[in-house]
Design a protein around this motif. Structure first.
Motif, short mmCIF file in Angstrom:
data_model
loop_
_atom_site.label_atom_id
_atom_site.label_comp_id
_atom_site.label_asym_id
_atom_site.label_seq_id
_atom_site.Cartn_x
_atom_site.Cartn_y
_atom_site.Cartn_z
N MET A 103 96.30 84.31 13.08
CA MET A 103 94.84 84.26 13.04
C MET A 103 94.32 84.76 11.69
N ASP B 22 93.16 91.69 12.80
CA ASP B 22 93.53 91.10 14.09
C ASP B 22 95.01 91.38 14.29
N ILE B 23 95.41 91.52 15.53
CA ILE B 23 96.81 91.81 15.82
C ILE B 23 97.70 90.60 15.51
N LYS C 224 90.78 77.29 14.56
CA LYS C 224 89.95 78.32 15.16
C LYS C 224 90.61 79.19 16.21
N1 SAH Z 1 85.45 86.08 17.22
C1 SAH Z 1 86.73 85.44 17.03
C2 SAH Z 1 87.55 85.33 18.31
C3 SAH Z 1 88.05 86.65 18.83
S1 SAH Z 1 89.13 86.41 20.22
C4 SAH Z 1 86.54 84.04 16.46
O1 SAH Z 1 85.42 83.55 16.38
O2 SAH Z 1 87.54 83.39 16.14
C5 SAH Z 1 89.86 87.99 20.35
C6 SAH Z 1 90.87 88.33 19.27
O3 SAH Z 1 91.35 89.65 19.56
C7 SAH Z 1 92.10 87.45 19.22
O4 SAH Z 1 92.20 86.84 17.96
C8 SAH Z 1 93.28 88.41 19.45
O5 SAH Z 1 94.42 88.14 18.63
C9 SAH Z 1 92.68 89.76 19.07
N2 SAH Z 1 93.33 90.94 19.68
C10 SAH Z 1 93.80 91.08 20.94
N3 SAH Z 1 94.34 92.31 21.11
C11 SAH Z 1 94.20 92.98 19.93
C12 SAH Z 1 94.56 94.29 19.47
N4 SAH Z 1 95.15 95.16 20.26
N5 SAH Z 1 94.26 94.63 18.21
C13 SAH Z 1 93.61 93.74 17.39
N6 SAH Z 1 93.28 92.49 17.77
C14 SAH Z 1 93.55 92.11 19.02
#
Ligand code: SAH
Length: 375
Positions: free
Chosen positions: A264, A259-260, A169
């Motif tokens: 993930m 996602d970046i 996760k």
């Molecule tokens: N809702 C998700 C958790 C999101 S946490 C779940 O349940 O698993 C926030 C996410 O934003 C992280 O995975 C991180 O890698 C991503 N993130 C951070 N900066 C970013 C960017 N500039 N572009 C895209 N994703 C980004």
């Protein structure tokens, strides 16, 4: 079939959504803080455990009574016909909570309730030896609020947010039932595009796909009540078979996540596959700045990093600014952001159509909603 007083427990702020789900399943309900009351049979217990997407647990309300002393608590608990519920070898842990009550020591309340149940069973079965507790699992809770005691039996066992599809996760995952609530709070309909630009382990999109396909969220897990002797265990296979028949195999979904973090994305793909919705969601590794929408009238849901969790404040605010730059021009889309940062709107560069206060676990957050002008 016997009728039980039931409770669907819910996180603060989403009781109303649990209530709507129960009503849609056909129940008459009563909403209170942290829970929705309804009544039903063993069949209904199986059905609600399998189908409710936003609740935490389904509990049987065994008894409610006034208890301002340990004697009262003991006697009233002893008076319950526990032998109709618990077999002699039942494992019955007692958890507890107490709010604004004279009996404020939770460990003592738990001990008294445990003792009263054990005495009732030992008297009934004429046993002198302590109970073995080697059998099936019956989690009991004593909760006191303003000297009113409520004794419940948890039919779910493990909280309903644990669907079983999420093997990995990442750092800041949403609970699955919270993700489902976020989807339900939008105007998404399965024929519309759905996009999560910070999808992490994919929770929001997977929950949406389960809704789109009408897959019961509890279909791939087990529940404490499935093994209970006093219950009608045959209702579970029936309800599960019924849920399988209700899956919509025809619908085409238009769900997209990025996602970046490439790791993930791999995790999200795996989780979607585990949930049986792998082919329904397209995942791509990409930073949110690089997104160019190629569709109109979509729904965007994002749970971006918050300053206090994953990144430092400066970076997070830059990120919110980037989000505003990319998403503000997408005027046919409705956009939803969950953040604990009170200056989200300022950095995003637009005032939300509506904010809704929610809790992400213990953390106070806002759900910032930007509605499209032309739905
Ligand atoms: N809702 C998700 C958790 C999101 S946490 C779940 O349940 O698993 C926030 C996410 O934003 C992280 O995975 C991180 O890698 C991503 N993130 C951070 N900066 C970013 C960017 N500039 N572009 C895209 N994703 C980004």
């Amino acid at each position: 079939m016997k009728n039980y007083n039931l409770i669907a427990t819910a996180a603060a702020g989403i009781e109303g959504i649990v209530n709507q789900e129960l009503k849609k399943l056909g129940y008459e309900t009563q909403t209170e803080n942290g829970r929705v009351r309804f009544s039903g049979t063993a069949q209904d217990i199986a059905k609600t455990n399998l189908w409710l997407r936003t609740a935490d647990r389904i509990k049987i309300n065994i008894a409610e009574f006034k208890a301002s002393s340990f004697e009262e608590l003991f006697d009233q608990t002893y008076a319950i016909a526990w032998e109709d519920i618990l077999p002699m070898d039942a494992e019955f842990p007692v958890s507890g909570k107490s709010v604004k009550s004279q009996l404020y020591s939770v460990p003592n309340c738990q001990r008294i309730v445990k003792k009263a149940i054990a005495k009732r069973l030992m008297d009934y079965y004429a046993r002198k030896m302590p109970l073995s507790e080697t059998g099936n699992y019956y989690p009991i809770e004593i909760s006191l609020l303003k000297d009113m005691a409520m004794i419940t039996l948890d039919t779910s066992g493990t909280s309903l947010f644990k669907r079983g599809y999420r093997t990995e996760k990442g750092g800041a995952p949403l609970k699955e039932n919270m993700a489902a609530a976020l989807v339900k709070l939008t105007t998404w309909f399965p024929d519309r595009p759905l996009y999560d630009p910070t999808c992490g382990s994919g929770t929001i999109l997977i929950e949406a796909a389960l809704m789109g396909r009408n897959i019961a969220p509890g279909l791939n897990r087990s529940f404490a009540a499935e093994k209970w002797e006093f219950f009608n265990p045959e209702v579970w296979p029936q309800e599960k078979a019924d849920a399988r028949r209700q899956i919509n195999h025809e619908i085409e979904l238009n769900i997209f996540g990025s996602d970046i973090d490439g790791k993930m994305i791999e995790i999200a793909r795996q989780n979607a596959e585990n949930a049986g919705v792998g082919p329904d969601i397209t995942f791509k590794q990409m930073q949110l700045k690089d997104y160019r929408p190629d569709q109109e009238y979509g729904i965007l849901i994002s749970n971006p990093p918050y300053g206090d969790r994953l990144l430092d404040e400066e970076k997070v605010r830059q990120l919110y600014q980037d989000m505003g730059d990319v998403y503000r021009p997408m005027t046919t889309w409705s956009k939803y952001f969950l953040s604990s940062d009170d200056s989200f709107e300022k950095y995003y560069g637009e005032k939300a159509s509506k904010k809704r206060k929610l809790y992400n676990g213990a953390l106070k957050v806002n759900y910032y909603q930007y509605w499209s002008k032309n739905k």
